[in-house]
Every structure is written in structure tokens, then in C-alpha cells.
Design a protein around this motif. Sequence first.
Motif, PDB file in Angstrom:
ATOM      1  N   LEU A   1      78.062 -35.487  75.513  1.00  0.00           N
ATOM      2  CA  LEU A   1      78.690 -36.806  75.612  1.00  0.00           C
ATOM      3  C   LEU A   1      77.882 -37.907  74.932  1.00  0.00           C
ATOM      4  O   LEU A   1      78.472 -38.731  74.212  1.00  0.00           O
ATOM      5  CB  LEU A   1      78.943 -37.143  77.075  1.00  0.00           C
ATOM      6  CG  LEU A   1      79.720 -38.439  77.338  1.00  0.00           C
ATOM      7  CD1 LEU A   1      81.083 -38.389  76.667  1.00  0.00           C
ATOM      8  CD2 LEU A   1      79.877 -38.682  78.830  1.00  0.00           C
ATOM      9  N   PRO A   2      76.550 -38.014  75.136  1.00  0.00           N
ATOM     10  CA  PRO A   2      75.822 -39.089  74.436  1.00  0.00           C
ATOM     11  C   PRO A   2      75.957 -39.026  72.918  1.00  0.00           C
ATOM     12  O   PRO A   2      76.018 -40.072  72.260  1.00  0.00           O
ATOM     13  CB  PRO A   2      74.368 -38.865  74.881  1.00  0.00           C
ATOM     14  CG  PRO A   2      74.473 -38.175  76.187  1.00  0.00           C
ATOM     15  CD  PRO A   2      75.668 -37.275  76.062  1.00  0.00           C
ATOM     16  N   GLN A   3      76.001 -37.822  72.352  1.00  0.00           N
ATOM     17  CA  GLN A   3      76.172 -37.709  70.902  1.00  0.00           C
ATOM     18  C   GLN A   3      77.615 -37.971  70.489  1.00  0.00           C
ATOM     19  O   GLN A   3      77.873 -38.535  69.422  1.00  0.00           O
ATOM     20  CB  GLN A   3      75.739 -36.319  70.435  1.00  0.00           C
ATOM     21  CG  GLN A   3      74.277 -36.003  70.708  1.00  0.00           C
ATOM     22  CD  GLN A   3      73.894 -34.631  70.207  1.00  0.00           C
ATOM     23  OE1 GLN A   3      73.819 -34.385  69.006  1.00  0.00           O
ATOM     24  NE2 GLN A   3      73.632 -33.709  71.131  1.00  0.00           N
ATOM     25  N   ALA A   4      78.561 -37.568  71.338  1.00  0.00           N
ATOM     26  CA  ALA A   4      79.972 -37.787  71.008  1.00  0.00           C
ATOM     27  C   ALA A   4      80.343 -39.262  71.048  1.00  0.00           C
ATOM     28  O   ALA A   4      81.265 -39.695  70.337  1.00  0.00           O
ATOM     29  CB  ALA A   4      80.860 -36.993  71.968  1.00  0.00           C
TER      30      ALA A   4
ATOM     31  N   ALA B   1      91.693 -34.572  77.048  1.00  0.00           N
ATOM     32  CA  ALA B   1      90.846 -33.955  76.026  1.00  0.00           C
ATOM     33  C   ALA B   1      90.149 -32.715  76.563  1.00  0.00           C
ATOM     34  O   ALA B   1      90.069 -31.686  75.871  1.00  0.00           O
ATOM     35  CB  ALA B   1      89.818 -34.976  75.537  1.00  0.00           C
ATOM     36  N   LEU B   2      89.647 -32.798  77.799  1.00  0.00           N
ATOM     37  CA  LEU B   2      89.000 -31.625  78.390  1.00  0.00           C
ATOM     38  C   LEU B   2      90.015 -30.497  78.600  1.00  0.00           C
ATOM     39  O   LEU B   2      89.679 -29.315  78.467  1.00  0.00           O
ATOM     40  CB  LEU B   2      88.339 -32.007  79.714  1.00  0.00           C
ATOM     41  CG  LEU B   2      87.167 -32.986  79.608  1.00  0.00           C
ATOM     42  CD1 LEU B   2      86.614 -33.312  80.998  1.00  0.00           C
ATOM     43  CD2 LEU B   2      86.067 -32.418  78.717  1.00  0.00           C
TER      44      LEU B   2
ATOM     45  N   GLY C   1      85.645 -36.771  69.129  1.00  0.00           N
ATOM     46  CA  GLY C   1      84.234 -37.066  69.315  1.00  0.00           C
ATOM     47  C   GLY C   1      83.459 -35.880  69.842  1.00  0.00           C
ATOM     48  O   GLY C   1      82.327 -35.621  69.407  1.00  0.00           O
ATOM     49  N   ILE C   2      84.058 -35.143  70.758  1.00  0.00           N
ATOM     50  CA  ILE C   2      83.380 -33.958  71.302  1.00  0.00           C
ATOM     51  C   ILE C   2      83.227 -32.889  70.230  1.00  0.00           C
ATOM     52  O   ILE C   2      82.179 -32.244  70.105  1.00  0.00           O
ATOM     53  CB  ILE C   2      84.151 -33.423  72.521  1.00  0.00           C
ATOM     54  CG1 ILE C   2      84.101 -34.431  73.671  1.00  0.00           C
ATOM     55  CG2 ILE C   2      83.589 -32.080  72.984  1.00  0.00           C
ATOM     56  CD1 ILE C   2      84.937 -34.047  74.865  1.00  0.00           C
TER      57      ILE C   2
END
Length: 326
Positions: A216-219, A101-102, A188-189
Motif C-alpha cells: 500500500l505505501p508504494q501503491a 479492487a481487492l 496502483g496495487i
Amino acid sequence: MSEPLGAAVSLAPPPPDATSAGLPTAQRVLPLRRPGRLLATAVVLVLVAQFVHGLVSNPFYQWDRFAYWFLRPTLLDGLLITLEVTALSAVLGLLGGIVLALARLSRSPVLRAVSWTYVWALRSVPLIVVLIFLYNFSALYKTLSIGVPFGPAFLTFDESRLATDMAVAVVGLSLNEAAYAAEVVRGGILSVDQGQQEAAAALGLPRGHQFRRIVLPQALRSIVPAYVNQLIGLIKGTSLVFYVSLLDLFGAAQTMGSTYPGDIVPLLLVVTVWYLILTSLVSLVQFYVERHYARGATRSLPPTPFHRLRDGLRDLRERARREAAV
């Protein structure tokens, strides 16, 4: 003087002389009758009752043999192999999915192209084909080496010794899982508002810190539900490792079914119940993880199953009390 806003309206019965004085009387509010919903509920209950009666009364299911096979050591050993393969493949697949993904979100065209090609290829090929291909990989490459391309090799490995049944199963499932996990993580990101990253960049935070502490915490609120669905599919997908000679839960049941052909149905029921238990436990963990990450994003946390059951019973009691008062 008018009453203030929000004042309660009394539904107490009027005084005895209210009717003779022409004053309006209080009216009881009755719930709207919904015969269609009651009819659908009755039909569903009848169908469920017939299904349960068929399970209990049909001798073809052989529930005595089901109880005999449920905790047999052979099937429990297969269950442990299923859990081991699932755990290793889930961790490796998620790590591979994050890397892919990255790479898809990278500014490098090479990384984007390679990641896209990998996801496209692995999502296009059936999992059973990947497993069988890896199982026969030694026919194509008898040795694996690390060194300079088209030059000398520094390390050489015997592929036949490395490609055990467990290794083939874990590698095949991990490669397949990484392709789907990559899209879950990427989605998600991308679901995080771009303004969050812009605000973090305006504060001068490093890109790694932005990703770990803000993005990341929000994703994870979007990643967790989708990836748990993938994990449930992975648990069921482990049944295919039987075709690469690894006796997981399904493979052990198939082997016992060949030895005891009269117990095929009870053995399949045992496998079904164990898969139901595993997926139910994963779904329970998913609920509490989602509830954890919902803090600060919703006005109130989602109710737990115990709270839902308690509220449902309370509503039924209140409804029965109202019906009895009519």
C-alpha cells in the motif's frame, strides 16, 4: 603536467601581450536566439491581455452584482451542502473502491465476477441516470428488509423515510465514485513490483501485513494523483444533485437565477469562482501529498510553488543581466 579532471576553466581576459604573441583569446558564450518562442510568447500575452480586458470592461458580466451575490447566505448554504456531499461521497466511494479492487484481485471467481460486473455497469450508466433512478427507487421498493432469502424478514425499513434528498445524493455519488476508485486502486496495487511481495512472502510476513506495510505505501504514489483527479471530478459532479431536489451551490444559484433573471450571468460567475477555489485547494493538497510519498523514490523532492517562483525570478534576473552585458 595536465590539469586534473573537473578543473575550472578561466574566462578571465588575456594579458595585454596575448594577442601580439598569437595566443587564443577567450570567447563569450551567447545564448541561442529563438525568435519563434518569443513570437509565441508575445501572441499569448496579447490574447491574455485581451481576455482580461474583456472581463473587466464588458458590462454584461455585472461585477457589482457578482460582489453582491458572492457571500450571500443562500449561496453559502449551498456551498456547505456541496462540501458535505463531496466529503461523504469521497470517503464512501474510496472505501467501496478499495473493497472492489481487492475483490478484483481475489482468487475467488465469484468475487472477481461480481466486482467486474459492478464496475462495468456503473461506469456505463451516466451519473444523472443513477441519481434519478435512486430518487424514484421508492416506486419500485416501498420497503427494504433484512432476513432469510425467500423466508422471514428480521428487519424492515420504510424506504421513503430513509431516502432523503441528502441520502439519495450521497448514495448515488458514492456508488458511481466507487466504480472509478476501484480501477484507480487496482492499478496502483498492480504498479508495485511483484518482487516486493515475493520478498515479503519469503520473510514469512502475513498477507495483511504485506499489504499494509509494503504494497500500500508504494501503491499510494500511483493512487493519489489519479484519485485526486477523480475527487476534482466529484466536486463538479455534485452539481447534478440539483436534479434530485438538493440545493447545493449550483442548485442555489439556479433558484436565485429563476427569481432574479437579470442576474443569471453574475450568479454563474459566482459558481464558477467557488468551484475554481475548491479545485485549486484540492490540487494544492495533492501536490504536498505527492511530495510526501516521493521521499525515497526520487533523488530530490519536487520544488514547491514558492521555490519555483523564486527560481524563476532568479533566472529572469540572470538572463536580463547577461543580455545587458552583451
